[in-house]
Design an enzyme around this catalytic site. Sequence first.
Site, PDB file in Angstrom:
ATOM      1  N   SER A 102       0.764  -1.279   0.024  1.00 36.61           N
ATOM      2  CA  SER A 102      -0.004  -0.148  -0.078  1.00 36.61           C
ATOM      3  C   SER A 102       0.785   1.377  -0.106  1.00 36.61           C
ATOM      4  O   SER A 102       0.279   2.384  -0.055  1.00 36.61           O
ATOM      5  CB  SER A 102      -1.046   0.059   0.914  1.00 36.61           C
ATOM      6  OG  SER A 102      -0.213  -0.004   2.454  1.00 36.61           O
ATOM      7  N   LYS A 115      -6.566   3.850   8.600  1.00 35.34           N
ATOM      8  CA  LYS A 115      -5.809   4.790   8.247  1.00 35.34           C
ATOM      9  C   LYS A 115      -6.129   6.258   8.085  1.00 35.34           C
ATOM     10  O   LYS A 115      -5.246   7.091   8.402  1.00 35.34           O
ATOM     11  CB  LYS A 115      -5.319   4.358   6.755  1.00 35.34           C
ATOM     12  CG  LYS A 115      -4.731   3.099   6.791  1.00 35.34           C
ATOM     13  CD  LYS A 115      -4.489   2.912   5.160  1.00 35.34           C
ATOM     14  CE  LYS A 115      -3.546   1.366   5.217  1.00 35.34           C
ATOM     15  NZ  LYS A 115      -3.100   0.963   3.754  1.00 35.34           N
TER      16      LYS A 115
END
Length: 818
Positions: free
Chosen positions: A709, A752
């Site tokens: 990611s 996140k």
Amino acid sequence: MSDQEEHDPELDEKSDELDDATGRFAGFDEDTSDVDIPEDLPILPLRGVVIFPSAIVPLPISRKPSLELVEHCLAGNRLVGLVSQKTAEEERPDTSSLYARGTAGRLLKMLKYPDKSVRILVQGLRRIEVDEYLRTEPFYRGRVRTLQDEYESSKDLEAMQRHLVNQFAKFVSMIPYLPDELQLVVMNIKDPGKVTDLIASNLNITLDEKQDLLNTLDVQRRLERLSVILNREIELLELGSKIQSQVQTELSKNQKEFYLRQQLRAIQKELGEGDGRGADIDDLREKLDEADLPEQARKAADTELERLKMIPPESAEHSVVRTYLEWLANLPWKEGTEDNLDLPHARSILDEDHFGLDKIKERILEYLAVRKLRSDPKSPILCFAGPPGVGKTSLGRSIARAMGRKFSRLSLGGVRDEAEIRGHRRTYVGSLPGRIIQNMKTAGSNNPLFVLDEIDKLGGDFRGDPASALLEVLDPEQNFTFQDHYLDVPFDLSRVMFITTANQLEPIPPPLRDRMEVIELSGYTEEEKLEIARRHLIPKQIEENGLTPDHIAFEDAAVTKIIQDYTREAGLRNMEREIGNVCRKIARAITEGGTGKTKITTEKVREFLGAERFISEVAERQGEPGVVTGLAYTPNGGDILFIESTRMQGKKGLTLTGSLGDVMKESAQTALSLVRSRAASLGIEPDFFETSDIHVHVPAGAIPKDGPSAGVTIATSLASLLTNRPVRPDVAMTGEITLRGTVLPIGGVKEKVLAARRAGIKTVLLPKRNEKDIEDVPASVRSEMKLLFVEKLEDVLALALDDARPDGQTDSATSPAA
């Protein structure tokens, strides 16, 4: 001053009196009435022996005072008082430790042996009573008076004497070490008192019983007591003979130990005591009847009960079988609790214990609704996955309280042995059922709420794989016949509501994960933490630290400061610790004389907790090309990370540092290839790599990092470095990148985004395919943050790169379109 004056049947083989068996008892025929007993006698304490009148007894002498007494008596009239100690263990008895009555005796002989031991031969004369002790040194000396037997001749007395003589004759015939001549001696004695003394002196009875016979002056009473004692001794001898014949058929050369135990059992049976085995087996059978075992388990129990009857209690196998039956009897085969299906009540309990967590609460209410409509639905297997401190385990306890079920918890962290789940087979020494069955017994219910904590921390080694053993436990299609190795019979776990907890799902084997309904718990927002602190943490810490609301009050701003500047976590544990730290400071101030209520402000927080532990690094790293803020998902929740790139003279070198995993290194290589392929469109010299080395670093180098990611972040960092355009300070990003520049979706969107918010970032770039996942992000966070979705690298650069170069110049060729 005492000696070990115990009867020694092998004493003085040199003595004529002891060589001749009849001479040993000649004293009872001798008339000693003419012996004058003075009022003042030396007293010799006896230990473990009572000497009766007319008895001739050998005694060992070892103590110095006793030796002096013997020497004194031998030099004089040889008369001595023989008095027994009350407690044989006393080495130096005082006068209170001696019986009041004893026997006046005469020293017949003293023998000294080569080993320096001394033995004497004494003859009892008459009963005496010590009125007082005149002196204690160098040996005891006392004033005594003689006692006479009390009796009147009668037919009853004569009949009792004759009966006693017959009993004693029978007794002598049963004792091998007593000479037959003793029967003749007893029969020839006419004085009933002497008869009782002779018989009493030859019985192996207790010291107290002998002393009682010596104290009794009434001869008729003495005859009665002695008759009872003698009858008892004869019965014991007859019983021993009976036992001998009973066990003779079972005796073999190698069965001595078994023979002795059989004797003990027969003795207990004859005494009416028994060994308790029958009662124990009946108790076990009654417990098994009450447990209402299923057919298969009952059949196994009956088989083991029959085995238990045949196994001696002393055998190790006996305890093994008994323990197994007790486990069967104590398990809750049919005993359970009734679920509380009141949905409003359940909702109120869940809301009372936990703030937020709406998904989990809805799932529990759905289960209760189905349970209300259907009487026997399968219990769900739920898995609460999330960072530490978000309340996974305590939530299980609240669900049990809401449903009215028993609560049981099993920590799986570090478990590496399959037997912890399935148990050990009974062939092993010290075997026990597995932890599942043990917890079921402890819960006392067949439908508890069972929390399997830290299921992602399971391990496996040569002892088996516990995760594989859990496959049967956590499968509703199989666990109704769960078979523990120790029990070896099926146990129904289908009514148990299993809840597992995990920080990460990746370590859980796919077959095991497939059996569970995963419900993810994300980290809390600042608003949620503030509300939880108000409702739960602050009242709890005030109470645990001995305070009351009259002592302390927290301002919301102070709690917010603790959240932002002293804790950076997805859960609540550190925040609770810091609140407790503040409370302890107030508690100390109160004990040192402080009064009044303390209001905790932001200034007080800094005073109590010291300097802020966390500061925003975003501002420090802004304004420089090549520095980009990325987002990561860790077992502890979301977090931010920085990607830093720099360029130096060299030739086509790529250095990657920061404890990166293989996947992240490949993402960096992919990002570099992508940027090189788009060099012309980005306004970068096509051959820049021919004369340069690139170094990509991810700070916090001691912490391992991996995953795809960060691909978008690394590509943006390289583009920022090579175009000399800094990244906008309020932007963070995440996403996987391909060689074609496509941004692929990632996981942990909510975590996140919350991490970006904690760091003060206002704009987050997310993959377009993750747009559906923002529903999990709290509405309050979505309203104050800008969540932008991108599909291509060009979209990322257009939104992230600042148009202005550090020197203030602009380059339209490299500026993204608005």
